[in-house]
Design a protein around this motif. Structure first.
Motif, PDB file in Angstrom:
ATOM      1  N   ALA A   6       0.823  -1.212   0.000  1.00 30.70           N
ATOM      2  CA  ALA A   6       0.000   0.000   0.000  1.00 30.70           C
ATOM      3  C   ALA A   6       0.856   1.260   0.000  1.00 30.70           C
ATOM      4  N   GLY A   7       2.166   1.109   0.228  1.00 32.93           N
ATOM      5  CA  GLY A   7       3.066   2.249   0.315  1.00 32.93           C
ATOM      6  C   GLY A   7       3.452   2.814  -1.031  1.00 32.93           C
ATOM      7  N   ALA A   8       4.163   3.939  -1.001  1.00 29.90           N
ATOM      8  CA  ALA A   8       4.590   4.609  -2.234  1.00 29.90           C
ATOM      9  C   ALA A   8       5.708   3.847  -2.933  1.00 29.90           C
ATOM     10  N   VAL A  18      -5.487  -7.374  -6.783  1.00 27.86           N
ATOM     11  CA  VAL A  18      -6.062  -6.368  -5.884  1.00 27.86           C
ATOM     12  C   VAL A  18      -5.013  -5.305  -5.610  1.00 27.86           C
ATOM     13  N   LEU A  19      -5.455  -4.125  -5.242  1.00 30.81           N
ATOM     14  CA  LEU A  19      -4.564  -3.045  -4.833  1.00 30.81           C
ATOM     15  C   LEU A  19      -4.871  -2.692  -3.384  1.00 30.81           C
ATOM     16  N   ALA A  20      -3.830  -2.660  -2.564  1.00 27.27           N
ATOM     17  CA  ALA A  20      -3.988  -2.318  -1.154  1.00 27.27           C
ATOM     18  C   ALA A  20      -3.993  -0.807  -1.010  1.00 27.27           C
ATOM     19  N   VAL A  21      -5.060  -0.276  -0.400  1.00 30.10           N
ATOM     20  CA  VAL A  21      -5.236   1.167  -0.253  1.00 30.10           C
ATOM     21  C   VAL A  21      -5.449   1.486   1.222  1.00 30.10           C
ATOM     22  N   GLY A  45     -17.655   4.968  -9.980  1.00 31.60           N
ATOM     23  CA  GLY A  45     -17.388   6.386  -9.779  1.00 31.60           C
ATOM     24  C   GLY A  45     -16.651   6.723  -8.499  1.00 31.60           C
ATOM     25  N   THR A  46     -16.513   5.752  -7.604  1.00 32.48           N
ATOM     26  CA  THR A  46     -15.790   5.971  -6.351  1.00 32.48           C
ATOM     27  C   THR A  46     -14.316   6.249  -6.637  1.00 32.48           C
ATOM     28  N   ARG A  47     -13.724   7.149  -5.856  1.00 33.03           N
ATOM     29  CA  ARG A  47     -12.299   7.463  -5.977  1.00 33.03           C
ATOM     30  C   ARG A  47     -11.576   7.101  -4.685  1.00 33.03           C
ATOM     31  N   ARG A  48     -10.424   6.427  -4.828  1.00 31.31           N
ATOM     32  CA  ARG A  48      -9.595   6.087  -3.681  1.00 31.31           C
ATOM     33  C   ARG A  48      -8.154   6.499  -3.967  1.00 31.31           C
ATOM     34  N   VAL A  49      -7.531   7.165  -3.019  1.00 33.78           N
ATOM     35  CA  VAL A  49      -6.151   7.623  -3.188  1.00 33.78           C
ATOM     36  C   VAL A  49      -5.186   6.496  -2.847  1.00 33.78           C
ATOM     37  N   HIS A  50      -4.229   6.278  -3.748  1.00 30.26           N
ATOM     38  CA  HIS A  50      -3.171   5.283  -3.518  1.00 30.26           C
ATOM     39  C   HIS A  50      -1.850   6.019  -3.335  1.00 30.26           C
ATOM     40  N   ASP A  51      -1.012   5.518  -2.449  1.00 27.46           N
ATOM     41  CA  ASP A  51       0.264   6.185  -2.162  1.00 27.46           C
ATOM     42  C   ASP A  51       1.261   6.107  -3.314  1.00 27.46           C
TER      43      ASP A  51
END
Length: 234
Positions: free
Chosen positions: A74-76, A129-132, A163-169
């Motif tokens: 989930a990190g940058a 999957v992407l960890a957020v 349409g949902t938005r989630r910020v990823h690092d």
């Protein structure tokens, strides 16, 4: 390149660092070694000590490295698993690691990892999957639900099909390295899922856009238009 090695066996940690320095040379700015999950978590929590890539063992003093892995992806930074438990490779790739290096390893295998870090070669397997990061938790977002990804400074916004938005690092470049090949960099600020595109348009002033199934229009860079068109045509 700032490297964090999370490995409880000193001999393995020293060998990994030596081979990485041998293969990457001046590209490496700093190597830090942590022997357990607690010290690794503390290191990553320190913004000044932030890493570009974490090499993570999955068995740390009897503790399962997957405890850190979900938080790590989930990190940058990128995460590379280094483990003798090769039966867990697919599971690791599915949650977004850049590479899985089996033990024992040699210089040739680490050379492949470095090519993936440089963006020269994509991984054989992609994230499912992407960890957020959420508030006090980490959510796993299925890649199948992501329509496109938009740059948000040094971060990225996952725009889901609803349409949902989630910020990823992670940045766009680092996300692209772990996403399946159905995603294409179409603009400096956008990664686009190819099967979401219903048509391409060219507007006055040579402005290119991709129209999605949702009706949204995503800008397409002039130099990327031909590549995208070719992919859509098969």
């Amino acid at each position: 390149m700032r490297i964090l090695i999370v490995e409880d066996e000193p001999v393995v940690a020293r060998r990994l660092e030596r081979l990485l320095r041998q293969e990457a040379g001046d590209e490496i700015a700093r190597v830090t070694v942590c022997r357990d999950l607690a010290s690794a978590q503390a290191h990553l929590a320190d913004h000044l000590a932030e890493a570009d890539v974490v090499f993570l063992d999955l068995n740390l003093n009897g503790r399962d490295g997957f405890d850190l892995l979900t938080a790590s992806v989930a990190g940058a930074f990128h995460t590379v698993v280094v483990s003798a438990h090769t039966d867990r490779a697919l599971q690791a790739f599915e949650i977004g690691v850049l590479d899985f290096v089996g033990k024992p390893f040699g210089a040739d295998r680490l050379r492949t990892t470095l090519e993936r870090l440089r963006g020269v070669r994509r991984a054989e397997h992609a994230a499912a999957v992407l960890a957020v990061r959420g508030v006090g938790r980490i959510d796993l977002i299925p890649v199948s639900e992501v329509a496109y990804v938009e740059a948000a400074g040094s971060y990225a916004e996952l725009v889901l099909r609803d349409g949902t938005r989630r910020v990823h690092d992670k940045s766009l470049d680092r996300l692209l390295a772990v996403l399946p090949p159905t995603f294409e960099r179409v603009h400096r600020s956008f990664l686009l899922r190819i099967d979401e595109v219903v048509r391409l348009t060219v507007r006055a002033g040579s402005r290119y856009t991709a129209v999605l199934a949702s009706g949204e229009e995503i800008p397409v860079g002039r130099t990327r238009y031909k590549t995208l068109k070719a992919r859509l045509l098969g």
